[in-house]
Design a protein around this motif. Sequence first.
Motif, PDB file in Angstrom:
ATOM      1  N   ASP A  63       6.552  69.819  -6.034  1.00  0.00           N
ATOM      2  CA  ASP A  63       7.337  69.746  -4.796  1.00  0.00           C
ATOM      3  C   ASP A  63       6.462  69.341  -3.604  1.00  0.00           C
ATOM      4  O   ASP A  63       6.929  68.693  -2.666  1.00  0.00           O
ATOM      5  N   GLN A  64       5.212  69.730  -3.666  1.00  0.00           N
ATOM      6  CA  GLN A  64       4.295  69.432  -2.546  1.00  0.00           C
ATOM      7  C   GLN A  64       4.036  67.937  -2.367  1.00  0.00           C
ATOM      8  O   GLN A  64       3.480  67.530  -1.351  1.00  0.00           O
ATOM      9  N   MET A  65       4.371  67.147  -3.392  1.00  0.00           N
ATOM     10  CA  MET A  65       4.035  65.724  -3.307  1.00  0.00           C
ATOM     11  C   MET A  65       5.160  64.895  -2.690  1.00  0.00           C
ATOM     12  O   MET A  65       5.085  63.665  -2.659  1.00  0.00           O
ATOM     13  N   LYS A  66       6.239  65.550  -2.223  1.00  0.00           N
ATOM     14  CA  LYS A  66       7.353  64.793  -1.658  1.00  0.00           C
ATOM     15  C   LYS A  66       6.950  64.123  -0.352  1.00  0.00           C
ATOM     16  O   LYS A  66       6.265  64.708   0.473  1.00  0.00           O
ATOM     17  N   SER A  67       7.386  62.860  -0.184  1.00  0.00           N
ATOM     18  CA  SER A  67       7.084  62.101   1.030  1.00  0.00           C
ATOM     19  C   SER A  67       8.372  61.825   1.788  1.00  0.00           C
ATOM     20  O   SER A  67       9.452  61.789   1.203  1.00  0.00           O
ATOM     21  N   HIS A  68       8.254  61.618   3.118  1.00  0.00           N
ATOM     22  CA  HIS A  68       9.442  61.304   3.912  1.00  0.00           C
ATOM     23  C   HIS A  68       9.859  59.853   3.770  1.00  0.00           C
ATOM     24  O   HIS A  68      10.990  59.498   4.014  1.00  0.00           O
ATOM     25  N   ILE A  69       8.905  58.998   3.396  1.00  0.00           N
ATOM     26  CA  ILE A  69       9.229  57.566   3.398  1.00  0.00           C
ATOM     27  C   ILE A  69       8.985  56.850   2.075  1.00  0.00           C
ATOM     28  O   ILE A  69       9.305  55.677   1.934  1.00  0.00           O
TER      29      ILE A  69
END
Length: 484
Positions: free
Chosen positions: A402-408
């Motif tokens: 989950d920590q690897m999620k990016s906004h873009i």
Amino acid sequence: MSNLFHKTGTDNYPNQIILCESVDAIPDGVLSDAEKSFVADQLGEKKSTVHLNRLTGQVFVYQVSADSRAYMNKEKARIAAAQVCNSLNGLGVEEVAIYGSVDAYLRLAFAEGVGMTNYQFLKYFSDQDKRKNSLKSIAIDGVEDNDIVELNAVVWANGLARTFVNEPLSYLTAEQYAHDIMDLGDDLGFKVEVFNKAKIQSMKMGGLLAVNMGSPNPPTFSTMEWKPENAVNAEPYILVGKGVVYDTGGLSLKPTPNSMDYMKSDMGGSAAVVGTICALTKAKLPIWVIGLVPATENRPDGNAYAPGDVIHMHNGMTVEVLNTDAEGRMILADALSYARKFNPKLVIDLATLTGAAARAIGDQAMISMGNADQTYQDELIQSGYETYERVVQFPFWDEYADQMKSHIADIKNIGGPEAGMITAGKFLEYFTKDDDGNSAYPYIHLDIAGPAYNHTNKNYRGIEGTGVGVRMLFDFFKRTVEKG
Ligand code: BES
Ligand code: MN
Ligand code: ZN
């Protein structure tokens, strides 16, 4: 080059190492009565090795340890062997024979310790001839021909991996590395294919290309294959190795004081892969194994990839780069998705991937994690003990991803401040999936950042590059072959 280890012949060896469970167990005629009582007097709680300086040669008596764990007795023998090797070289001895009525694996472990201690990296000394060790031949009594073949293969390959790690960037660019790998393939008899920059571009290996952008030297991607006709496996085992020949951190320049001093060692994972393929080939182990080595420097430059950049990876995913020092995962990701085309039985990567791994357990072990069957992981752990290149398994729970999620972009290349070795592993796992997001093959990640490099001299393991991984993986494949 001539082999270090041999079986004892019929001739008499003036320089001897005698392993025993106790002095009384040494057969009559090996030592004189005076020597025997001297050894009995010396051997005790504190001392396990006694040196007899004979007129005719040097004799070392080693009392093996009697731990209930056989692997511990092997490790104690290797450590004792380091001292003996240094003494032998100090005395100018050229040939030594190892005897003793103990289990053969202890004579082999002692020999391995002597052989590994005898490793030297002298290339850059102007007086190398003067510095060269005298010891050139180690004869071992009461072992099989195949034991000798395998010991020669694995100790030589460990030394090869150490040499690659020890070589500075001023020699070992990515292109030079690929050249050396091709030469090894020609000499030993495994297949090598090297992709140059143009080919890497056409393969759309965006992670490897992005890390390479700040470098004056082009990247390479090397494939090694050992596929004997009598291989026990119908699908290949694949080893992937991080080949960052020098890591400055890139524009996110390394923040830790002096940490760049030893970043020539950031290709240690790939050195283990090259060494293992060489050892398997030399020993002609009947197992099909493929090695993949993406290689580049990671440097700052006007053209370097920058924090905030979004990179299109080989598998079509996009990655937002928030730290250019998390470069190992960028190049490994492309190799892991490339590995899919081989329909592998199991993929193991080795990488000096995170400072977090080194901080968590120091240099005592490599950290493993993965989604492969626990049997595989247990076997690696077992091989880790047998070779004392120990393996500690960490969790690989999906929550860490989950920590690897990016906004873009699909994902970003760094996680949070905690469990950095695991978030790095979870990043890599994305690239082991097929286009539907299902696991394309069983996967294990080995973070060797701790044990890959010694800052001080450490018994038979020496200083600087350790070649860690070669002996452990060779043992793992040997057991796999034995299981059929
Ligand atoms: N090569 C380093 C990891 C490393 C550190 C190996 C120390 C051996 C000794 C790797 O490329 C790196 O820089 N990792 C970063 C990742 C971070 C930016 C998320 C780290 O561990 O600090
Ligand atoms: Mn880095
Ligand atoms: Zn690195």
